[in-house]
Design a protein around this motif. Structure first.
Motif, PDB file in Angstrom:
ATOM      1  N   LEU A 109       0.744  -1.137  -0.003  1.00  0.00           N
ATOM      2  CA  LEU A 109       0.120   0.037   0.037  1.00  0.00           C
ATOM      3  C   LEU A 109       0.940   1.249   0.051  1.00  0.00           C
ATOM      4  CD1 LEU A 109      -2.613  -0.819   2.908  1.00  0.00           C
ATOM      5  CD2 LEU A 109      -2.831  -0.973   0.317  1.00  0.00           C
ATOM      6  N   SER A 110       0.405   2.335  -0.729  1.00  0.00           N
ATOM      7  CA  SER A 110       0.987   3.648  -0.591  1.00  0.00           C
ATOM      8  C   SER A 110       1.015   4.095   0.871  1.00  0.00           C
ATOM      9  CB  SER A 110       0.387   4.786  -1.319  1.00  0.00           C
ATOM     10  OG  SER A 110      -0.868   4.969  -0.756  1.00  0.00           O
TER      11      SER A 110
ATOM     12  N   ASP B  51      -2.349   5.105   2.028  1.00  0.00           N
ATOM     13  CA  ASP B  51      -3.422   4.069   2.134  1.00  0.00           C
ATOM     14  C   ASP B  51      -3.305   3.192   3.281  1.00  0.00           C
ATOM     15  OD1 ASP B  51      -4.836   4.767   0.068  1.00  0.00           O
ATOM     16  OD2 ASP B  51      -3.910   3.611  -1.360  1.00  0.00           O
TER      17      ASP B  51
ATOM     18  N   ASN C 197     -12.171   1.510  -1.998  1.00  0.00           N
ATOM     19  CA  ASN C 197     -11.127   2.239  -2.732  1.00  0.00           C
ATOM     20  C   ASN C 197      -9.727   1.312  -3.040  1.00  0.00           C
ATOM     21  OD1 ASN C 197     -12.677   4.530  -3.080  1.00  0.00           O
ATOM     22  ND2 ASN C 197     -12.013   5.560  -1.082  1.00  0.00           N
ATOM     23  N   ILE C 198      -9.383   0.717  -1.949  1.00  0.00           N
ATOM     24  CA  ILE C 198      -8.216  -0.091  -2.183  1.00  0.00           C
ATOM     25  C   ILE C 198      -8.396  -1.269  -3.073  1.00  0.00           C
ATOM     26  CG2 ILE C 198      -6.737  -1.719  -0.817  1.00  0.00           C
ATOM     27  CD1 ILE C 198      -7.001   0.158   1.587  1.00  0.00           C
TER      28      ILE C 198
ATOM     29  N   ALA D 193     -10.357  -1.115  -5.614  1.00  0.00           N
ATOM     30  CA  ALA D 193     -10.198  -0.482  -6.946  1.00  0.00           C
ATOM     31  C   ALA D 193      -8.873  -0.097  -7.387  1.00  0.00           C
ATOM     32  CB  ALA D 193     -11.014   0.636  -7.043  1.00  0.00           C
ATOM     33  N   LYS D 194      -7.943   0.388  -6.537  1.00  0.00           N
ATOM     34  CA  LYS D 194      -6.817   0.972  -6.768  1.00  0.00           C
ATOM     35  C   LYS D 194      -5.626  -0.068  -7.028  1.00  0.00           C
ATOM     36  CE  LYS D 194      -3.954   4.424  -4.807  1.00  0.00           C
ATOM     37  NZ  LYS D 194      -3.500   5.474  -3.864  1.00  0.00           N
ATOM     38  N   TYR D 195      -5.641  -1.369  -6.389  1.00  0.00           N
ATOM     39  CA  TYR D 195      -4.467  -2.107  -6.408  1.00  0.00           C
ATOM     40  C   TYR D 195      -4.888  -3.393  -7.273  1.00  0.00           C
ATOM     41  CZ  TYR D 195      -2.323   0.985  -2.925  1.00  0.00           C
ATOM     42  OH  TYR D 195      -2.032   2.076  -2.370  1.00  0.00           O
ATOM     43  N   LYS D 196      -4.101  -3.964  -8.186  1.00  0.00           N
ATOM     44  CA  LYS D 196      -4.317  -5.024  -8.944  1.00  0.00           C
ATOM     45  C   LYS D 196      -3.208  -6.040  -8.465  1.00  0.00           C
ATOM     46  CE  LYS D 196      -7.592  -2.818 -10.843  1.00  0.00           C
ATOM     47  NZ  LYS D 196      -8.832  -2.781 -10.360  1.00  0.00           N
TER      48      LYS D 196
END
Length: 115
Positions: A30-31, A34, A52-53, A55-58
């Motif tokens: 995670l950033s 995040d 949100n997480i 959706a953001k990370y693959k």
């Protein structure tokens, strides 16, 4: 394959070695922003943060640990394998000179298991 480290912890060498043996040779962290959000989840906002997480990370799988409601939510919602790291908590008590007891918990990784 990629695995998202969705936890408040830095994975140990032992854990990364096990993940590598399972085919997860890339760990997605995670950033900082995040990671802070994940570490401060509350009942009113955890679903939004989780969504949100996700959706953001693959990734191909998720190492999942943290706020209980959020871990259940992610495990049920994610269309990916979710793993937890099992570590027994071993308490070492050390008597101190001032008659207090210092408690130190030692975590020994025993394996990853699927939710």
């Amino acid at each position: 394959m990629k695995i998202l480290n969705l936890s408040n912890h830095t994975l140990t060498v032992e854990q990364t070695n096990e993940l590598d043996q399972q085919g997860y040779n890339e760990i997605v962290e995670l950033s900082a922003e995040d990671k802070k959000l994940w570490g401060q989840l509350v009942p009113d906002t955890y679903k939004e943060v989780c969504d949100n997480i996700l959706a953001k990370y693959k990734a191909d799988a998720i190492h999942l640990a943290g706020f209980p409601a959020a871990t259940v939510y992610v495990a049920l919602k994610a269309q990916l394998p979710c793993l937890y790291a099992y570590s027994p908590r071993i308490c070492v008590e050390t008597p101190m000179p001032d008659k207090t007891i210092n408690k130190n918990y030692v975590f020994k990784h025993m394996g990853f298991y699927r939710y």
